[in-house]
Motif scaffolding. Sequence first.
Motif, PDB file in Angstrom:
ATOM      1  N   SER A 134       0.840  -1.194   0.000  1.00 54.94           N
ATOM      2  CA  SER A 134       0.000   0.000   0.000  1.00 54.94           C
ATOM      3  C   SER A 134       0.874   1.242   0.000  1.00 54.94           C
ATOM      4  N   ALA A 135       0.696   2.103  -0.985  1.00 56.15           N
ATOM      5  CA  ALA A 135       1.453   3.353  -1.026  1.00 56.15           C
ATOM      6  C   ALA A 135       1.099   4.236   0.160  1.00 56.15           C
ATOM      7  N   VAL A 136      -0.155   4.191   0.603  1.00 55.52           N
ATOM      8  CA  VAL A 136      -0.595   5.018   1.728  1.00 55.52           C
ATOM      9  C   VAL A 136       0.171   4.635   2.997  1.00 55.52           C
ATOM     10  N   LEU A 137       0.150   3.353   3.345  1.00 53.07           N
ATOM     11  CA  LEU A 137       0.794   2.920   4.582  1.00 53.07           C
ATOM     12  C   LEU A 137       2.311   2.986   4.487  1.00 53.07           C
ATOM     13  N   THR A 138       2.854   2.690   3.309  1.00 53.59           N
ATOM     14  CA  THR A 138       4.301   2.763   3.142  1.00 53.59           C
ATOM     15  C   THR A 138       4.797   4.195   3.322  1.00 53.59           C
ATOM     16  N   ALA A 139       4.090   5.147   2.694  1.00 56.95           N
ATOM     17  CA  ALA A 139       4.479   6.553   2.820  1.00 56.95           C
ATOM     18  C   ALA A 139       4.349   7.035   4.259  1.00 56.95           C
TER      19      ALA A 139
END
Length: 310
Positions: A134-139
Amino acid sequence: MGPARPCEDGKVTVAPGTPSGILVLAGTPIGDLSDAPPRLAEELAGADVVAAEDTRRLRRLTQGLGVTPKGRVVSYFEGNESARTPELVEELLGGARVLLVTDAGMPSVSDPGYRLVAAAVEQDIKVTAVPGPSAVLTALALSGLPVDRFCFEGFLPRKAGERLSRLREVADERRTLVYFEAPHRLDDTLAAMAEVFGTDRRAAVCRELTKTYEEIRRGPLGELAEWAAQGVRGEITVVVSGAPERGPEELDATELVRRVRVREEAGEHRKEAIAAVAAEAGLPKRQVFDAVVAAKGADKEAGRGTAGAS
């Protein structure tokens, strides 16, 4: 047992006794192909229908995983989402296992999928997921900003006025904010954020997550806006710290009176309005009451002065 059939009104019916299928939302890598979960390959190989946001990217994904889908492959993207959803629901009601994949990340999260999930739920069709990157959680994890509470705001409007209006809606939001943005709009977006949130608000621009040229640029919004003005490439996720808590000393008497008047104009009695504003500001009710009385007296004096001059 007969297959599902669309009715004249657009709804789908199914012959009695026909078991419903299952809709599988599959998360795909956001950069590094080796991040793909093992179940993704299994689902790609075994699904009756694979609905893909981009069939060419799907082909690259399956080749990289060494998988050959046995089922029918169809496109499912923003342009045909409304039209294709009933077709896929028909397949599901007929007992098919439908796998939905998007270009990167989890379907339905700023990607096609919401309409199909909602339609499946309405028909009591089972919906499950293959969790993935997930780009959201990774970011969030890489940003260095608070992650205990956050809001995902997706993409901002493209038009400048609408973008500013959307940002003003969350100007006082205390939770960390996460946005997706196109690289060619990043400079305008960061400049707008600096204007609304303040140039000193901390943020992180996460570029090309998990890819070869991954970059995390952290700093105040003002500095990040200047950096982005030079041009940025790649997939972008922006993380912005929440609004700082304002202490009681930051709310002067004029602001307290304004808030009371806003509530009164909305229909609240003055007593209740004063109590609510005091609670919001963390102040004694007496302090807010005194500010309202003083403002009322000042208004009367101003009225006498105007009358005397006329």
